[in-house]
Design a protein around this motif. Structure first.
Motif, PDB file in Angstrom:
ATOM      1  N   ASP C 395      38.413  27.611  32.989  1.00 24.79           N
ATOM      2  CA  ASP C 395      39.615  26.800  33.116  1.00 24.79           C
ATOM      3  C   ASP C 395      40.823  27.728  33.261  1.00 24.79           C
ATOM      4  N   GLU C 400      45.926  30.486  31.784  1.00 22.12           N
ATOM      5  CA  GLU C 400      47.235  31.015  32.132  1.00 22.12           C
ATOM      6  C   GLU C 400      48.304  30.429  31.224  1.00 22.12           C
ATOM      7  N   ARG C 428      40.213  40.996  29.638  1.00 19.30           N
ATOM      8  CA  ARG C 428      40.425  41.988  30.695  1.00 19.30           C
ATOM      9  C   ARG C 428      39.837  41.511  32.001  1.00 19.30           C
ATOM     10  N   VAL C 429      38.590  41.064  31.931  1.00 16.45           N
ATOM     11  CA  VAL C 429      37.954  40.544  33.135  1.00 16.45           C
ATOM     12  C   VAL C 429      38.761  39.360  33.657  1.00 16.45           C
ATOM     13  N   GLN C 432      41.947  40.341  35.411  1.00 16.57           N
ATOM     14  CA  GLN C 432      41.648  40.880  36.741  1.00 16.57           C
ATOM     15  C   GLN C 432      41.399  39.730  37.731  1.00 16.57           C
ATOM     16  N   LEU C 433      40.558  38.784  37.292  1.00 18.86           N
ATOM     17  CA  LEU C 433      40.208  37.690  38.190  1.00 18.86           C
ATOM     18  C   LEU C 433      41.406  36.783  38.452  1.00 18.86           C
ATOM     19  N   LYS C 440      45.498  35.684  46.037  1.00 21.64           N
ATOM     20  CA  LYS C 440      44.883  34.957  47.122  1.00 21.64           C
ATOM     21  C   LYS C 440      45.688  33.694  47.422  1.00 21.64           C
TER      22      LYS C 440
END
Lengths: 189, 278, 447, 213, 337, 209
Positions: C395, C400, C428-429, C432-433, C440
């Motif tokens: 989600d 965020e 962290r992952v 990054q994503l 994008k």
């Protein structure tokens, strides 16, 4: 009056204690916002349906001896009403339509609404009582929807056993919500 | 008898009102929308039960037409409806069927681990905190991020620690290629024939490759030298086949000292069953 | 003196006693060094030398154009043996220049420059040419940090050193207070700040007297104050330090300059002073070598590019190999675990920990019990438990909203988690994503 | 004949409205405190479904597409009223204990769904098979749930004492929360069985493929 | 020289000493005084009940997880905590088989169905009690006089029952042999009164609760909010606030049930509202509801709200109120140009 | 366009008319039976209270209840051979789980001839035991909860847990039902008073038992 309301809202909650409106209860609770929208749409239509069906029964069907047409007439009235409201909102109140209107088609087959209109008659409520009852029932529906949406939100990432994933766990959760609601019993005498 | 007469009168009135309303609606409801929505809506039962999670059949039809929802969510209609809806929205067949190929042969046995990784079991997490759990910085991490992301059930982790593509199911959608943090998947036409190197190690130091992985490309360029069509060239430290010239003769496969060369049509796509069980 | 601090945080065992009393050892006689070409946060560099070239100590061996670049210098005089990918302390293989000392004593420093007399541009150019980056962690180019676009009211010297084990900053504060104070003054001069603060955690209170004396002697009349802070992790985080010292909070997505602050690492300040006074580029740094598997814990200064394995081979560091369980570059809370110790010391390496198997004990991740410890400890007042839940569910919107991008990755939440959930790693992952996703989306929006 | 049998069978197991399609749940939970109610409700549903489907199927060619919904509603409502009146007349006790749920058959998604998805397209005989299959599929699940709840919650099945005299009924099961839980267990049992069947099918398919290879 | 046996982990590489298991152990220890006192009051039957419930909880967790092939989890001791809590809120005369059934329901339906420890939206022990109360209303509302053994002759009403039936506090004091109302308060505080096994001694329950507070296992907000609002609303509804706190399971619930990690909100504001809601509902149910005691249902009802209360998060570090859309739209336009 | 609407309307009208007329016929066929059922049901329960009764006169409008919380549904003057036997009153009020409806018979002797709990929404196994014929408040004499009222005089106190035995663990239900009984019996008593029917000789008083 308060009694009618509290009983309809909490003690005899339409979903949790009386098993009505389960289809949309399961289908429309994946998101809290969605469940609130649906709940208010149902409230709106229920009150409207009560306001139409109660006089219809009292002043048309009963005097004419057409009580046996109750089911047919009520469902048709509600169905048309929903269409009418949908159309009206779409055209004149687009903001409200965006928030609520998309749930309207679901409401036609929401058995809670039809049940309320029947019960207004069979319980012998007068017009005001009927309105209060319909508000109580539909807010009870809203409450149950929102609570399940909350639980769903809470358990959506839980490692639920595979055989319970999906609908079963929703009903198990509903069972526990209903257990908690038992605490309200006797709150109004 | 009186009742029946009243009933007749009443029902006539009722029907008239309904009919008028209906006509009225039909006239007013002429909203321009995707004909596909109407087609899908027509295929749905119209029970408006909400079981699909969308607000009513209309809502669901719109979602399906916009490809936001799958065709099989209508429980009231059952399998028949699902088939009908699927037929309506059927995604136009690709001009060329694509499939995904894993460019790494670093199985558990062949590719050395760099250390004992502890942490979240995803390739991305492992790569982020260790660079690569394998001594080879380019190798497959083996946690199956690609498997998790595949919507077509076409990927599965093999016992050897590498994901296996089921070429009967793979649609070449490219989700795995996008998800893989090591960018190990190549999306190629299913009909492609020819040789491919199943390694992505770009380390130019031969000794380092040999230390890290027994199945790595050691940059010996034997393939480049043996190819009768001269269709293999080293690009960025990895031999690349020019499929316009490749005749799929298999000489490079034979010659490769670390056996990381393969023929797409037989070695890769042809042995899916064997690979999964291996 | 009022002892200040920030909200949240935790108290991991300090384990500083092993090295805090040991003076810095200067180990400059490296036989060969492996200098990573890219040691800063920014665009990659190009080597300026080729294999076989003779280089002098301090000679620039890699550079590139662009604002966010900082050159790299040879840390020993000798011959370039190889330029090839090697494992760096961030676990990534990157281009490294291997220089073998040939016993020559060639030095190629810059000309000395009076930082207090030159122009701001000259000073910034000097800082860049000397290859100075933030030596505390990320390696952010110092000349960029010292050219803020907003007015600066306060320069903070980060003497918190909140990571367990590490004591090098403490030693610098004790042994070189004068250089440190001069560095603060220099920074204040460059950014035009009216005030400077040297923030020190309570467990280093014994350094305060020396610092205050140095301020009086070497402060050149700049308004510099020494401030004590409660000992608490992650006090040394830039944002936490600012809120501890000033009570102000750096706005979400903002920089310290948004609240008029510049925070500088102790090592960076001293390196800056050397770059002006001696023209000496950043070719060596101090660090703490410790951990239970290290039989000779010490504070050292070594040339950049020194392999820890060389130090061991030369007998300068003793490792109990049988005991060794984990090698960490940096502190235990935010450092990187590396697969072996044949890895060079970089500009941002504040410590190398040779952790014993017992200390390296790790745990299986259990399910979250919702105890709320992470939320109380989070230095950014996020909800790590809920954030983790949102990330597991994919989600992104919720993640965020909770503040994924505000996470400073201090690791306090993972540290306190009784279920040992890998919160920080997942964040962290996730960061990054999420950044990739947003990029994008922005691209799509432009189209 | 085989075709009719297959249509019939689908409703009972593979497309069981309650377990597989999970529609028409309201009445399924509300009336299942004892077996009699379950049987009564099931048969009433079957009746309405049968006649509605048959009527719609007969007239399917003359029903204009744009008026189909009101017409379906009229037909279903008519049969619901009939069963309501008949039950009031001849099974007053049963009618009373099921209360508002008999009239509510009119909004049961199962009927609306089947009428729209099946009856408006298929032949009369197929509709008979379909409605009987669906109706019986609905009924047996209802009776199953009711038997379970009545047994544990009251110690009886269909009013007959089954449990030994010393058995203390677990009232939970006839109370609303118990209804939800028992239903959850029924669906999960079904999902589990379905999973096993799929696995078995996949296994045999894989074996067949292996043999073929 | 790659040695591939070193641990490669993501930072932090250190952990605080607290583990799930230690936390659960602390809860068990905190419950021991109340448990011991309950066994002292009601003798062997109470002991057997406690053992049976705990054993049933552990066994059902083991068996269920084995059946669904999930990793074993009894090592975290949470099943013991659930079993113990359930036993302590049951009447001492509860038939063993009922208590076992309740424990199985708690663990399997309320906890494991939802994914085990930390995932359950409702407090398992309370669900177990509500299940039993619903299923066997007579047995679960039969109370015994303390220190007289579990015999028919010793059945009695709890002080709350007496009040619900209209007795005044002086009547209650006379009934329990406490002399005056002051004596009643003191007797209730010490715990010599009929009720559930573990709830009666406010003194010992509080000691356990303070122990947990001192260890930092629980936070003060929820207990304080529950106790404060119970007293407040009891007073507002015309009941004696002190008696409301000392009788029934309010203190036990406030320390051990309402603070359950999994089912209570995470944020401070959420916790405060949650605790206040529990207090309000306790007072309402006791005054108006169908039960003399409302702690179980009050907490269960508030459990349902905790997913929503979790949204009341603290403002994060450096929080900036979202900018108005007009402001963000302008630069976007410029960028587009 | 108009033609379309008319056509639609006609088809709809045809269906509606057919359905409604069909229903009218079914209604006519069942109407009588339903009325008989309802009467039979009422008669059965009234006869249960007054076994020798022959005729029931609806006097609902003539009774007034003192307690506003209890609602009178119906009341009948029970007669045999033209001579009144007593009054039967059907009244409802709120109980634990909702509305409970009770039928109370009062004999000329101002004693309760019998009580039937017609409908209750209380908890099964608890309050709902009031309507269960096999649930006994007194196991030795096999007296059901409503059964214990038979023979009680209007002058009795009607206090639960004193002269009225409560259903186990359901004091609220017991109290609520007792309240409904007392209110309707009082109203019936007042009505008997009003139509000036003196209590007959005490010898006949046992008739209700």
């Amino acid at each position: 009056m308060t009694k009618i309301f509290i009983i309809a809202l909490l003690i005899n909650n339409v979903v949790l204690m009386r098993f009505l409106a389960l289809c949309s209860y399961v289908g429309m609770t994946s998101d809290v916002g969605q469940s609130v929208g649906m709940g208010f749409a149902v409230t709106f239509v229920t009150v409207l349906a009560t306001a139409v069906t109660w006089p219809l029964q009292t002043f048309v069907l009963a005097p004419l001896g057409l009580g046996f047409l109750q089911i047919l007439v009520f469902i048709l009235v509600i169905a048309s009403l929903v269409q009418l409201v949908e159309f009206y909102l779409k055209k004149n109140v687009p903001g409200l339509y965006a928030a609520m209107g998309i749930y309207l088609p679901l409401i036609t087959t929401n058995c809670a609404i039809l049940a309320v209109t029947f019960e207004n008659i069979s319980n012998g409520y007068n017009f005001i009582e009927s309105i209060v009852y319909s508000v109580g029932v539909s807010l009870g529906y809203l409450l149950a929807m929102v609570l399940l949406a909350g639980v769903r939100d809470r358990i959506k990432n839980s490692p639920i056993p595979a055989f319970l994933k999906g609908t079963p766990i929703l009903f198990a959760a509903t069972s526990l919500i209903a257990i908690a609601f038992m605490g309200f019993s006797g709150l109004v005498k | 008898m009186m009742t029946i007469l009243i009933t007749l009168g009443f029902s006539a009135l009722l029907a008239f009102v309904l009919g008028a309303l209906l006509g009225f609606f039909r006239e007013k409801f002429k909203v321009e929308r995707d004909p596909l929505v109407d087609a899908v809506r027509g295929a749905l039962p119209g029970a408006n039960c909400g079981g699909c999670g969308y607000p009513g059949c209309d809502g669901y039809a719109e979602a399906v037409a916009a490809r936001r929802a799958g065709p099989n969510l209508c429980s009231a209609g059952g399998s028949k409806t699902a088939e009908a809806v699927a037929a309506l929205v059927g995604v136009a067949a690709n001009a060329e069927d694509l499939v995904s190929v894993l460019l790494c042969s670093g199985t558990k046995e062949k590719a050395l681990d760099k250390g004992a990784y502890v942490g979240i079991p995803t390739c991305r997490g492992a790569k982020l905190s260790t660079g690569s759990t394998k001594a080879c910085a380019w190798g497959c991490q083996g946690f199956g991020d690609c498997v998790a992301v595949c919507k077509f059930d076409a990927l599965a982790m093999g016992d050897d620690g590498l994901p296996k593509v089921d070429y009967a199911k793979c649609t070449g959608c490219g989700m795995c290629a996008e998800e893989c943090p090591q960018k190990l998947f190549a999306i190629v036409p299913k009909s492609r024939k020819g040789s491919v190197v199943l390694c992505s190690n770009r380390n130019v130091v031969k000794a380092n490759v040999m230390k890290a992985c027994k199945a790595g490309c050691i940059k010996c360029e034997a393939c480049v030298k043996i190819c009768p069509e001269a269709c293999i060239a080293m690009v960025n430290g990895i031999p690349v086949t020019d499929y316009a010239k490749c005749t799929s003769c298999g000489k490079c496969v034979e010659k490769c000292p670390t056996k990381c060369y393969a023929l797409l049509e037989t070695d890769v796509m042809g042995k899916k069953k064997v690979a999964v069980n291996a | 003196m009022a002892v200040k601090s920030f909200r949240g945080g935790a108290h991991p065992p300090e384990r500083k006693d092993r090295t805090s009393g040991l003076p810095i050892e200067y180990l400059r006689g490296a036989k060969s060094v492996v200098i990573p070409v890219n040691q800063h946060f920014g665009a990659p560099l190009q080597p300026l030398v080729k294999v076989g070239d003779q280089v002098k100590r301090g000679q620039k061996i890699a550079d590139a154009d662009g604002r966010m670049t900082v050159p790299v210098h040879a840390s020993v005089a000798g011959v370039v043996k190889k330029i090839e990918p090697r494992t760096q302390s961030n676990n990534v293989d990157g281009p490294c220049i291997v220089v073998e000392a040939d016993g020559s004593d060639g030095v190629d420093f810059l000309a000395p420059l009076d930082g207090f007399a030159c122009t701001k541009d000259e000073a910034l150019a000097r800082i860049r040419e000397a290859g100075i980056v933030g030596m505390g962690g990320a390696g952010f180019p110092a000349h960029v940090k010292l050219a803020p676009s907003k007015p600066i009211a306060l320069v903070i010297a980060n003497g918190a050193e909140c990571e367990p084990y590490l004591t090098i900053d403490e030693r610098v504060m004790i042994e070189r207070p004068g250089d440190l104070v001069e560095g603060v003054a220099l920074t204040m001069k460059i950014v035009g700040a009216p005030k400077g603060v040297i923030a020190v955690e309570e467990n280093k209170a014994h350094a305060v007297a020396g610092l205050e004396k140095a301020v009086a002697e070497k402060g050149r009349g700049f308004d510099i104050e020494v401030q004590l802070l409660k000992t608490k992790y992650p006090q040394g985080g830039e944002k936490m330090l600012i809120s501890a010292v000033t009570g102000k909070e750096v706005p979400s997505g903002g920089l310290p300059m948004d609240v008029g602050c510049v925070v500088q690492n102790i090592g960076t300040l001293v390196a800056m002073v050397e770059a002006f006074r001696e023209g000496k580029p950043l070719i060596e740094r101090g660090l703490t070598i410790s951990g239970a598997a290290c039989a000779s814990p010490k504070n050292v200064v070594v040339p950049i590019g020194t392999l820890v394995s060389d130090l061991v081979a030369e007998g300068k560091v003793e490792v109990t190999e049988a005991e060794l369980g984990r090698v960490i570059f940096g502190g235990p809370m935010m450092g990187t675990a590396v697969p072996h110790y044949a890895i060079p010391v970089q500009k941002n390496t504040s410590g190398v920990l040779l952790v014993s198997k017992k200390e390296a004990e790790h745990y299986v991740e259990h399910s979250c019990i919702r105890c709320g410890r992470c939320m109380r400890a989070c230095s950014c007042r996020l909800s790590p438990a809920l954030l983790n839940q949102a990330l597991v569910a994919g989600d992104w919107e919720d993640a965020e909203k909770i503040g994924l991008l505000d996470c400073v990755e201090c690791g306090t939440c993972s540290y306190v988690c009784p279920a040992r959930i890998q919160l920080v790693q997942r964040f962290r992952v996730g960061k990054q994503l999420l950044r990739a996703k947003k990029q994008k989306e922005a691209q799509n929006a432009c189209k | 004949m085989k075709r009719l049998w297959n249509i019939f069978k689908a409703g009972i197991i593979y497309e069981n409205p309650l377990l597989m399609l999970m529609i028409g749940l309201c009445s399924a939970l509300a009336v299942t405190t004892n077996v009699q109610n379950g049987v009564g409700m099931g048969l009433a549903m079957t009746f309405v479904m049968l006649f509605s489907e048959v009527i719609i199927s007969i007239f399917r060619k003359v029903i204009p597409n744009s008026a189909r919904m009101p017409i379906f509603i009229i037909v279903i409502a008519a049969f619901t009223t009939i069963i309501d009146l008949v039950m009031k007349a001849y099974f007053p006790e049963l009618s009373k204990s099921m209360g508002v749920f008999i009239p509510l058959i009119v909004v049961n998604c199962i009927i609306m769904g089947r009428v729209e998805a099946f009856a408006s397209k298929e032949k009369v005989l197929d509709c008979v098979a379909d409605s009987l299959g669906m109706g019986l599929g609905y009924t047996w699940v209802l009776v199953g749930i009711a038997a379970f709840r009545e047994l544990l919650g009251n110690g009886t099945v269909a009013g007959l004492q089954v449990m030994p005299a010393g058995f203390e009924p677990i009232l939970f099961f006839i109370l609303p929360p118990g209804g939800f839980l028992v239903f959850a267990l029924f669906i999960s049992l079904n999902i589990w069985l379905k999973g096993r069947m799929q696995k078995a099918a996949a296994k045999s398919a894989a074996k067949a493929e292996e043999v073929a290879a | 020289m790659p040695a591939n046996n070193l641990l490669l982990s993501s930072s932090p590489h250190a952990f605080a000493p607290a583990t799930t298991r230690k936390i659960m152990l602390a809860v068990i220890i905190a419950l021991l005084p109340a448990t011991g006192y309950g066994i002292y009051l009601y003798g062997l039957p109470a002991l057997i009940l406690v053992i049976a419930t705990v054993a049933a909880s552990v066994a059902s967790e083991l068996l269920f997880r084995a059946a669904i092939k999930a990793p074993r989890s009894v090592g975290d001791l949470s099943a013991i905590v659930t079993g113990l809590l359930l036993a302590l809120i049951l009447p001492p005369s509860t038939p063993i088989w009922m208590a076992v059934l309740g424990a199985v329901f708690s663990i399997v339906v309320a906890k494991e169905f939802f994914g085990g420890l930390g995932a359950n939206p409702f407090n398992p022990a309370l669900i177990g009690r509500a299940f039993l109360l619903m299923s066997f209303p007579a047995a679960i509302t039969t109370w015994h006089k303390p220190l007289q053994g579990i015999v028919d002759a010793a059945t009695t009403a709890t002080p709350l029952n007496l009040v619900k039936q209209g007795a005044s506090l002086a009547d209650v004091a006379a009934q329990v042999g406490a002399g005056d109302v002051g004596g009643l308060y003191w007797q209730l505080f010490l715990g010599n009164r009929s009720g559930s096994i573990g709830e009666s001694s406010i003194l010992l329950v509080s000691i356990g609760g303070l122990f947990l507070l001192g260890l930092g296992v629980i936070q003060w907000i929820v207990p304080v909010a529950v106790l404060g609002t119970t007293a407040l609303f009891s007073w507002a509804l015309g009941m004696d606030p002190l008696f409301s706190l000392l009788s029934g399971g309010v203190v036990f619930g406030a320390f051990f049930m309402a603070t359950d990690y999994s089912t209570s909100p995470l944020t401070p504001l959420g916790k405060a509202i949650y605790g206040a809601g529990i207090g309000l509902l306790i007072a309402l149910i006791r005054k108006l509801g169908g039960f003399p005691e409302g702690v179980t249902y009050a907490i269960l009802v508030m459990n349902m709200l905790s997913p929503f209360l979790d949204k009341l998060r603290v403002k994060k570090y450096g929080y900036v109120a979202p900018k108005k859309p007009a402001k963000t739209a302008a630069p976007a336009k410029e960028a587009a140009k | 366009m108009m033609k379309d609407i008319v056509k639609l309307g006609l088809i709809l009208a045809a269906f509606a008319a057919a359905a409604c007329v069909g229903l009218a016929f079914v209604n006519q066929a069942t109407e009588g039976q339903i009325a008989i059922n309802q009467e039979k049901q009422l008669n059965e329960s009234l006869k249960g209270l007054f076994p020798e009764a022959e005729k029931f006169n609806d006097i609902t409008k003539e009774l007034t209840l003192a307690d506003p919380a209890v609602k009178l549904e119906a009341a009948y003057l029970v007669e045999r051979g033209g001579a009144p036997l007593g009054i039967a009153a059907k009244a409802s009020g709120n109980s634990y789980g909702g509305v409970t409806t009770v039928l109370v018979g009062l004999g000329l002797d101002r004693r309760i001839a019998g009580v039937r709990v017609l409908d209750t929404k209380d908890t099964p196994g608890l309050g709902a035991n009031a309507a269960v014929p096999t649930y006994f408040v007194d196991k030795t004499s096999k007296t059901t909860f409503p059964g214990q009222f038979t023979g009680k005089a209007l002058s009795d106190p009607f206090v639960v847990k004193e002269d009225i035995a409560a259903i186990t663990a359901s004091t609220i239900t017991s109290k609520a039902i007792t309240k409904i009984i007392k209110a309707s019996a009082d109203a019936a008593g007042a009505r008997l008073e009003a139509i000036a029917m003196a209590p007959p000789a005490p010898a006949d008083a046992a008739g209700g038992k």
